[in-house]
Design an enzyme around this catalytic site. Structure first.
Site, PDB file in Angstrom:
ATOM      1  N   HIS A 159       0.956 -32.702   5.995  1.00  9.87           N
ATOM      2  CA  HIS A 159       2.030 -31.898   6.338  1.00  9.87           C
ATOM      3  C   HIS A 159       3.222 -33.118   6.020  1.00  9.87           C
ATOM      4  O   HIS A 159       2.976 -34.020   5.899  1.00  9.87           O
ATOM      5  CB  HIS A 159       1.962 -31.406   7.646  1.00  9.87           C
ATOM      6  N   HIS A 194       2.914 -36.545   7.386  1.00 11.19           N
ATOM      7  CA  HIS A 194       2.142 -37.711   6.579  1.00 11.19           C
ATOM      8  C   HIS A 194       2.792 -38.120   5.286  1.00 11.19           C
ATOM      9  O   HIS A 194       2.810 -39.183   5.175  1.00 11.19           O
ATOM     10  CB  HIS A 194       0.859 -36.805   6.007  1.00 11.19           C
ATOM     11  N   CYS A 211      -9.252 -36.352  25.520  1.00 16.89           N
ATOM     12  CA  CYS A 211      -8.657 -35.197  24.819  1.00 16.89           C
ATOM     13  C   CYS A 211      -9.322 -35.078  23.306  1.00 16.89           C
ATOM     14  O   CYS A 211      -9.111 -35.950  22.624  1.00 16.89           O
ATOM     15  CB  CYS A 211      -7.451 -35.581  24.355  1.00 16.89           C
ATOM     16  N   CYS A 225      -6.991 -35.884  20.388  1.00 20.17           N
ATOM     17  CA  CYS A 225      -6.672 -37.300  20.154  1.00 20.17           C
ATOM     18  C   CYS A 225      -8.021 -38.006  19.837  1.00 20.17           C
ATOM     19  O   CYS A 225      -7.895 -39.274  19.408  1.00 20.17           O
ATOM     20  CB  CYS A 225      -6.065 -38.073  21.390  1.00 20.17           C
ATOM     21  N   CYS A 236      -3.074 -33.378  28.072  1.00 25.12           N
ATOM     22  CA  CYS A 236      -2.902 -34.624  27.257  1.00 25.12           C
ATOM     23  C   CYS A 236      -1.410 -35.014  27.245  1.00 25.12           C
ATOM     24  O   CYS A 236      -0.729 -34.004  26.860  1.00 25.12           O
ATOM     25  CB  CYS A 236      -3.568 -34.335  25.809  1.00 25.12           C
ATOM     26  N   HIS A 254      -0.629 -33.885  23.204  1.00 29.05           N
ATOM     27  CA  HIS A 254      -0.950 -32.660  22.769  1.00 29.05           C
ATOM     28  C   HIS A 254      -0.743 -31.393  23.807  1.00 29.05           C
ATOM     29  O   HIS A 254      -0.732 -30.191  23.385  1.00 29.05           O
ATOM     30  CB  HIS A 254      -2.519 -32.512  22.199  1.00 29.05           C
ATOM     31  N   LYS A 259       9.026 -29.549  18.170  1.00 32.73           N
ATOM     32  CA  LYS A 259       8.087 -29.921  17.368  1.00 32.73           C
ATOM     33  C   LYS A 259       7.902 -28.742  16.465  1.00 32.73           C
ATOM     34  O   LYS A 259       7.718 -27.743  16.633  1.00 32.73           O
ATOM     35  CB  LYS A 259       6.588 -30.141  18.697  1.00 32.73           C
ATOM     36  N   LYS A 287       3.473 -23.873  13.139  1.00 32.45           N
ATOM     37  CA  LYS A 287       3.715 -22.761  12.186  1.00 32.45           C
ATOM     38  C   LYS A 287       4.120 -21.622  13.014  1.00 32.45           C
ATOM     39  O   LYS A 287       4.992 -20.701  12.728  1.00 32.45           O
ATOM     40  CB  LYS A 287       2.235 -22.675  11.804  1.00 32.45           C
TER      41      LYS A 287
HETATM   42  N1  MSP Z   1      -6.064 -41.128  11.745  1.00 31.05           N
HETATM   43  C1  MSP Z   1      -5.324 -41.482  12.671  1.00 31.05           C
HETATM   44  C2  MSP Z   1      -4.775 -42.865  12.240  1.00 31.05           C
HETATM   45  C3  MSP Z   1      -5.740 -43.944  12.394  1.00 31.05           C
HETATM   46  S1  MSP Z   1      -4.913 -45.408  11.616  1.00 31.05           S
HETATM   47  C4  MSP Z   1      -6.054 -46.458  11.857  1.00 31.05           C
HETATM   48  C5  MSP Z   1      -3.953 -40.493  12.910  1.00 31.05           C
HETATM   49  N2  MSP Z   1      -4.150 -39.308  11.692  1.00 31.05           N
HETATM   50  S2  MSP Z   1      -2.929 -38.375  11.778  1.00 31.05           S
HETATM   51  O1  MSP Z   1      -3.272 -37.806  10.420  1.00 31.05           O
HETATM   52  O2  MSP Z   1      -2.951 -37.600  12.997  1.00 31.05           O
HETATM   53  O3  MSP Z   1      -1.582 -39.164  11.460  1.00 31.05           O
HETATM   54  C6  MSP Z   1      -1.144 -39.999  10.464  1.00 31.05           C
HETATM   55  C7  MSP Z   1      -0.086 -40.651  10.584  1.00 31.05           C
HETATM   56  O4  MSP Z   1       1.154 -39.615  10.487  1.00 31.05           O
HETATM   57  C8  MSP Z   1       0.237 -41.328  12.032  1.00 31.05           C
HETATM   58  O5  MSP Z   1       1.098 -42.340  12.004  1.00 31.05           O
HETATM   59  C9  MSP Z   1       1.234 -40.312  12.617  1.00 31.05           C
HETATM   60  O6  MSP Z   1       2.138 -40.608  13.801  1.00 31.05           O
HETATM   61  C10 MSP Z   1       1.999 -39.445  11.590  1.00 31.05           C
HETATM   62  N3  MSP Z   1       2.766 -38.450  11.825  1.00 31.05           N
HETATM   63  C11 MSP Z   1       1.771 -37.105  12.299  1.00 31.05           C
HETATM   64  N4  MSP Z   1       2.740 -35.962  12.598  1.00 31.05           N
HETATM   65  C12 MSP Z   1       3.822 -36.609  12.368  1.00 31.05           C
HETATM   66  C13 MSP Z   1       5.348 -36.019  12.438  1.00 31.05           C
HETATM   67  N5  MSP Z   1       5.700 -34.792  12.707  1.00 31.05           N
HETATM   68  N6  MSP Z   1       6.389 -37.004  11.985  1.00 31.05           N
HETATM   69  C14 MSP Z   1       6.182 -38.377  11.888  1.00 31.05           C
HETATM   70  N7  MSP Z   1       5.069 -38.766  11.844  1.00 31.05           N
HETATM   71  C15 MSP Z   1       3.942 -38.125  12.218  1.00 31.05           C
HETATM   72  O7  MSP Z   1      -3.296 -40.471  13.743  1.00 31.05           O
END
Ligand code: MSP
Length: 500
Positions: A17, A20, A125, A128, A143, A146, A296, A299
């Site tokens: 999304h 990422h 959680c 998490c 949590c 979440h 936040k 969907k």
């Molecule tokens: N797998 C763990 C990270 C392990 S690092 C050794 C994880 N993955 S994640 O897919 O949930 O998130 C990946 C990155 O995307 C994280 O840094 C997270 O903060 C970031 N984001 C996820 N959703 C986000 C937003 N809505 N806005 C900005 N960044 C966000 O956590």
């Protein structure tokens, strides 16, 4: 100058999304900027494939976790070229070499006496994949991230003696005030440490989907220990036949979101201390992208910004620019498709695109495409004097939004300059030929410098423009405002940001 920068590695239990995409774009901007400075850059991103969420998602589909990971990781990886991400390697935590190195480092931590076996009971959680300590838990056992119910879990597993690193971590923070940035996040992490550290469980007995604990093969490592180590393990095998660890460890920058602060600013340095490895220089913690309504993204609320939709409509450069410009890097901010389009039209098309097109068009119309070799306007040139240094200072602190704003002020300044000097009037007057030469040489040089500085944000559009200017060099040394027009022959330029 070795510069090693990483993103968090994504959980691949869902779909990619905009959050990422956001983190990768910001990290990419910094990596490209550092390459412009002549740095020996290594940029790592990847997939976090182990752990309960992936195992659960696979079980729900009735397939093996590896099959789910293969399928989903492919989608995450495919996003990178679409976003113009210039990573040097893509790590998957199921890579054999990663797993082997995780075992090596963790064995060292075990041999150094920082583990013990105990009974763990706590509030967990599943989203998490983390046990929560008492002072984090929200009322009603929810949590804090979440806001879902925590489950009470108890199991015998291995522990990491995090509590033994309290003093060393406090010293790290005292000695390295820029270890965590921005400052508010430094304070948040430090106060977590000062509130008293508890040991953390490092293995799972009931889970199979993970890296086997070498000294107790009935256990796999808790996913965070496996995942954090990616930053270190990747250097061992990213370049076949070479070990880059010497060159690039410790990392210069970890770029992460605020929800995973504790892992990167407390657990991670403690793990490295326990293994006797050097600590990264900086962890930059960015905020969260929210829906256009400020809530936040979800969907069900219909407020999700789909990065692919923006790219299809406006191009990857436009998405990159929008996200870097709209939300101050480090803070939370609302984003949506209408605002992305508005910035595309108002700023990319009408300000930068228009400045570029009219500059090239005027040189072609009034001077047959040849940039006059005269001295540029010292006043406008003077307004670029400290620009590169200021950008370097900001980028050293990962301030991608502030750095972009400095360049944008020059874009606007140049458009005002065009209006003030009205080259179309000068062209009517033979006596003003020299003045017109000065204006055209000055504008062409300004557009070139601006484009070099924008290239980390807008790699595609700036490459086209710099090509048309006959000056494709991206290095920051080349971003100095030349005192004279270049004499180059300018190619015609298609609109960089056409109406869409
Ligand atoms: N797998 C763990 C990270 C392990 S690092 C050794 C994880 N993955 S994640 O897919 O949930 O998130 C990946 C990155 O995307 C994280 O840094 C997270 O903060 C970031 N984001 C996820 N959703 C986000 C937003 N809505 N806005 C900005 N960044 C966000 O956590």
């Amino acid at each position: 100058m070795a510069f090693y920068i990483t993103t968090a590695i994504d959980y691949v239990n869902g779909a990619p999304h905009v959050g990422h995409a956001y983190e990768k774009i910001a990290t990419d901007v910094i990596a490209r900027h550092m390459r412009q400075r002549g740095g020996d850059v290594f940029f790592l991103t990847g997939a976090d494939e182990h752990g309960e969420p992936v195992a659960d998602a696979a079980a729900a589909e009735g397939i093996a976790p590896q099959e789910l990971a293969d399928r989903n990781t492919a989608r995450f990886k495919a996003l990178l070229p679409v976003l113009e991400i210039s990573n040097d390697f893509y790590i998957r935590t199921t890579d054999d070499e990663h797993e082997r190195r995780v075992q090596e480092v963790m064995q060292r931590i075990h041999d150094n006496g920082y583990t013990y076996k105990g009974l763990y009971e706590g509030w967990y959680c599943p989203r998490c994949a983390d046990f929560k300590v008492e002072n984090e838990i929200l009322e009603g056992n929810l949590c804090p991230i979440h806001q879902i119910a925590l489950t009470r879990e108890s199991e015998e597993n291995w522990f990491f003696k995090l509590s033994e690193f309290q003093t060393e971590l406090e010293a790290l923070y005292a000695d390295h005030p820029s270890f965590v940035m921005p400052l508010a996040r430094y304070n948040e992490a430090l106060s977590f440490i000062q509130s008293g550290l508890q040991d953390v469980s490092l293995s799972r007995r009931h889970l199979k989907w993970g890296v086997t604990v070498p000294w107790d093969p009935d256990h796999v490592f808790y996913v965070w220990f496996d995942a954090l180590l990616n930053y270190y393990t990747a250097l061992g095998y990213a370049r076949p036949g070479a070990d880059l660890t010497e060159l690039f460890w410790p990392a210069t920058f970890h770029i992460i979101g605020k929800d995973i602060l504790k892992f990167h600013t407390v657990f991670w340095p403690a793990m490295l201390m326990a293994a006797g490895l050097p600590i990264p220089e900086h962890v930059f913690v960015h905020g969260f992208l929210l829906g256009a309504d400020g809530r936040k993204m979800s969907k069900s609320l219909g407020n999700v910004l789909d990065p692919f939709e923006v790219i299809d409509a406006l191009g990857a450069d436009a998405l990159r620019f929008y996200l870097m410009r709209e939300v101050q890097f480090g803070a939370d901010g609302a984003v949506g498709p209408e605002a992305a389009r508005a910035r595309y039209e108002a700023e990319l098309a009408n300000e930068y695109g228009n400045l570029a097109s009219r500059t090239v068009a005027m040189v072609r119309r009034y001077r047959d495409g040849v940039v006059p070799e005269v001295e540029v306007d010292p006043v406008l040139r003077g307004e670029f004097d400290r620009l590169v240094d200021d950008i370097i200072d900001l980028m050293d602190g990962a301030e991608v939004t502030a750095a972009l704003d400095l360049v944008w002020q020059r874009v606007r300044r140049c458009n005002r300059y065009v209006e003030e000097r009205a080259p179309w009037q000068l062209a009517k007057d033979d006596a003003a030929a020299h003045e017109l030469n000065v204006v055209l040489a000055t504008l062409t040089e300004a557009v070139r410098v601006i484009s070099v500085l924008l290239s980390p944000y807008l790699p595609d559009a700036t490459a086209k423009l710099l090509d048309a200017l006959g000056s494709p060099v991206l290095s920051l040394d080349g971003a100095a405002f030349a005192p004279r027009g270049s004499g180059a022959l300018l190619e015609p330029l298609e609109p960089l940001f056409p109406r869409r």
